[in-house]
Design a protein around this motif. Structure first.
Motif, PDB file in Angstrom:
ATOM      1  N   LEU A  29       0.832  -1.201   0.000  1.00  0.00           N
ATOM      2  CA  LEU A  29       0.000   0.000   0.000  1.00  0.00           C
ATOM      3  C   LEU A  29       0.864   1.248   0.000  1.00  0.00           C
ATOM      4  CD1 LEU A  29      -2.888   1.252   0.490  1.00  0.00           C
ATOM      5  CD2 LEU A  29      -2.299   1.164   2.900  1.00  0.00           C
ATOM      6  N   GLY A  30       1.907   1.261   0.828  1.00  0.00           N
ATOM      7  CA  GLY A  30       2.814   2.404   0.900  1.00  0.00           C
ATOM      8  C   GLY A  30       3.523   2.672  -0.420  1.00  0.00           C
ATOM      9  N   LYS A  31       3.895   1.617  -1.121  1.00  0.00           N
ATOM     10  CA  LYS A  31       4.550   1.779  -2.430  1.00  0.00           C
ATOM     11  C   LYS A  31       3.599   2.440  -3.427  1.00  0.00           C
ATOM     12  CE  LYS A  31       7.890  -1.915  -1.989  1.00  0.00           C
ATOM     13  NZ  LYS A  31       8.325  -3.241  -2.376  1.00  0.00           N
ATOM     14  N   ARG A  32       2.339   2.016  -3.413  1.00  0.00           N
ATOM     15  CA  ARG A  32       1.363   2.633  -4.323  1.00  0.00           C
ATOM     16  C   ARG A  32       1.161   4.106  -3.976  1.00  0.00           C
ATOM     17  NH1 ARG A  32      -2.795  -1.677  -3.526  1.00  0.00           N
ATOM     18  NH2 ARG A  32      -4.090   0.063  -2.901  1.00  0.00           N
ATOM     19  N   ALA A  33       1.086   4.396  -2.681  1.00  0.00           N
ATOM     20  CA  ALA A  33       0.901   5.789  -2.262  1.00  0.00           C
ATOM     21  C   ALA A  33       2.127   6.629  -2.604  1.00  0.00           C
ATOM     22  CB  ALA A  33       0.621   5.852  -0.760  1.00  0.00           C
ATOM     23  N   LYS A  34       3.312   6.048  -2.485  1.00  0.00           N
ATOM     24  CA  LYS A  34       4.541   6.787  -2.795  1.00  0.00           C
ATOM     25  C   LYS A  34       4.584   7.154  -4.274  1.00  0.00           C
ATOM     26  CE  LYS A  34       8.417   5.434  -0.833  1.00  0.00           C
ATOM     27  NZ  LYS A  34       9.710   4.769  -0.563  1.00  0.00           N
ATOM     28  N   ALA A 107       2.799   0.474   5.913  1.00  0.00           N
ATOM     29  CA  ALA A 107       2.428   1.568   5.006  1.00  0.00           C
ATOM     30  C   ALA A 107       3.195   2.843   5.347  1.00  0.00           C
ATOM     31  CB  ALA A 107       0.926   1.814   5.076  1.00  0.00           C
ATOM     32  N   LEU A 108       3.240   3.183   6.622  1.00  0.00           N
ATOM     33  CA  LEU A 108       3.922   4.422   7.020  1.00  0.00           C
ATOM     34  C   LEU A 108       5.427   4.338   6.805  1.00  0.00           C
ATOM     35  CD1 LEU A 108       1.933   5.380  10.237  1.00  0.00           C
ATOM     36  CD2 LEU A 108       1.786   6.422   7.955  1.00  0.00           C
ATOM     37  N   GLU A 109       6.024   3.198   7.117  1.00  0.00           N
ATOM     38  CA  GLU A 109       7.465   3.062   6.914  1.00  0.00           C
ATOM     39  C   GLU A 109       7.828   3.153   5.441  1.00  0.00           C
ATOM     40  OE1 GLU A 109       8.894   0.562  10.842  1.00  0.00           O
ATOM     41  OE2 GLU A 109       8.869  -0.479   8.922  1.00  0.00           O
ATOM     42  N   GLU A 110       7.026   2.554   4.601  1.00  0.00           N
ATOM     43  CA  GLU A 110       7.295   2.588   3.158  1.00  0.00           C
ATOM     44  C   GLU A 110       7.148   3.997   2.605  1.00  0.00           C
ATOM     45  OE1 GLU A 110       8.663   1.178  -0.255  1.00  0.00           O
ATOM     46  OE2 GLU A 110       8.356  -0.163   1.457  1.00  0.00           O
ATOM     47  N   LEU A 111       6.125   4.701   3.029  1.00  0.00           N
ATOM     48  CA  LEU A 111       5.852   6.033   2.489  1.00  0.00           C
ATOM     49  C   LEU A 111       6.821   7.091   3.025  1.00  0.00           C
ATOM     50  CD1 LEU A 111       4.054   7.741   0.672  1.00  0.00           C
ATOM     51  CD2 LEU A 111       2.456   7.952   2.553  1.00  0.00           C
ATOM     52  N   THR A 112       7.267   6.937   4.274  1.00  0.00           N
ATOM     53  CA  THR A 112       8.114   7.961   4.883  1.00  0.00           C
ATOM     54  C   THR A 112       9.600   7.606   4.898  1.00  0.00           C
ATOM     55  OG1 THR A 112       7.936   7.050   7.123  1.00  0.00           O
ATOM     56  CG2 THR A 112       6.254   8.654   6.441  1.00  0.00           C
ATOM     57  N   GLY A 113       9.914   6.315   4.836  1.00  0.00           N
ATOM     58  CA  GLY A 113      11.296   5.882   4.969  1.00  0.00           C
ATOM     59  C   GLY A 113      11.776   5.898   6.414  1.00  0.00           C
ATOM     60  N   LYS A 114      10.864   6.100   7.356  1.00  0.00           N
ATOM     61  CA  LYS A 114      11.207   6.133   8.777  1.00  0.00           C
ATOM     62  C   LYS A 114      10.702   4.871   9.464  1.00  0.00           C
ATOM     63  CE  LYS A 114      11.281  11.072   9.062  1.00  0.00           C
ATOM     64  NZ  LYS A 114      10.837  12.269   9.658  1.00  0.00           N
ATOM     65  N   LYS A 115      11.329   4.524  10.568  1.00  0.00           N
ATOM     66  CA  LYS A 115      10.906   3.379  11.367  1.00  0.00           C
ATOM     67  C   LYS A 115       9.858   3.835  12.372  1.00  0.00           C
ATOM     68  CE  LYS A 115      13.584   0.251   9.655  1.00  0.00           C
ATOM     69  NZ  LYS A 115      13.010  -0.785   8.828  1.00  0.00           N
ATOM     70  N   VAL A 116       8.798   3.064  12.487  1.00  0.00           N
ATOM     71  CA  VAL A 116       7.756   3.344  13.468  1.00  0.00           C
ATOM     72  C   VAL A 116       7.349   2.051  14.159  1.00  0.00           C
ATOM     73  CG1 VAL A 116       6.838   5.309  12.156  1.00  0.00           C
ATOM     74  CG2 VAL A 116       5.808   3.067  11.861  1.00  0.00           C
ATOM     75  N   ASP A 117       6.820   2.179  15.343  1.00  0.00           N
ATOM     76  CA  ASP A 117       6.181   1.079  16.051  1.00  0.00           C
ATOM     77  C   ASP A 117       4.732   1.463  16.255  1.00  0.00           C
ATOM     78  OD1 ASP A 117       8.397  -0.685  16.460  1.00  0.00           O
ATOM     79  OD2 ASP A 117       9.126   0.663  18.020  1.00  0.00           O
ATOM     80  N   VAL A 118       3.841   0.486  16.143  1.00  0.00           N
ATOM     81  CA  VAL A 118       2.425   0.731  16.366  1.00  0.00           C
ATOM     82  C   VAL A 118       1.991  -0.190  17.500  1.00  0.00           C
ATOM     83  CG1 VAL A 118       0.124   0.748  15.354  1.00  0.00           C
ATOM     84  CG2 VAL A 118       2.106   1.282  13.917  1.00  0.00           C
TER      85      VAL A 118
END
Length: 136
Positions: A29-34, A107-118
């Protein structure tokens, strides 16, 4: 799926497997959004883009509750996984619930390039779930 995972693996392994399934879907999903929006530097802006400017999160109704330091608190009003949990009389402690968290994370990691935890803050299969996204 949840019952088979519970019978064949330890609970922590089942949760990790579900998280990875969600992350893989979220990365797609993140790749498509990017492709559509380019890389979005701020995680909160990327989340806002998903919530309000795409139809990619079909089956979810999410809002940003508040942001404190590097943590974004969200409310999940609608979630297709929660519908399954409710139908099967399972709680948000079920490994399946990690699919949604993985989905958001990937999705967020792919779109932003940042690491997140949920992380789940509070889960209610009959109401709102509250989660936090921690930017690392």
């Amino acid at each position: 799926v949840s019952c088979i995972l519970a019978e064949t693996t330890k609970i922590s392994e089942a949760k990790n497997m579900c998280m990875l399934m969600g992350e893989n879907a979220g990365r797609r999903l993140g790749k498509r959004a990017k492709k559509q929006f380019g890389t979005i530097e701020k995680v909160e802006e990327a989340l806002d883009t998903f919530i309000y400017h795409t139809n990619m999160w079909y089956g979810y109704d999410i809002e940003i509750d508040h942001i404190k330091n590097s943590t974004i608190y969200i409310n999940v009003f609608k979630c297709f996984i929660r519908d399954i949990l409710r139908d099967r009389k399972l709680t948000t402690e079920s490994p399946l619930c990690n699919i949604t968290r993985g989905y958001i994370k990937g999705a967020l990691e792919e779109l932003t390039g940042k690491k997140v935890d949920v992380e789940l803050v509070f889960g209610d299969v009959n109401g709102v779930c509250r989660e936090k996204i921690v930017i690392r």
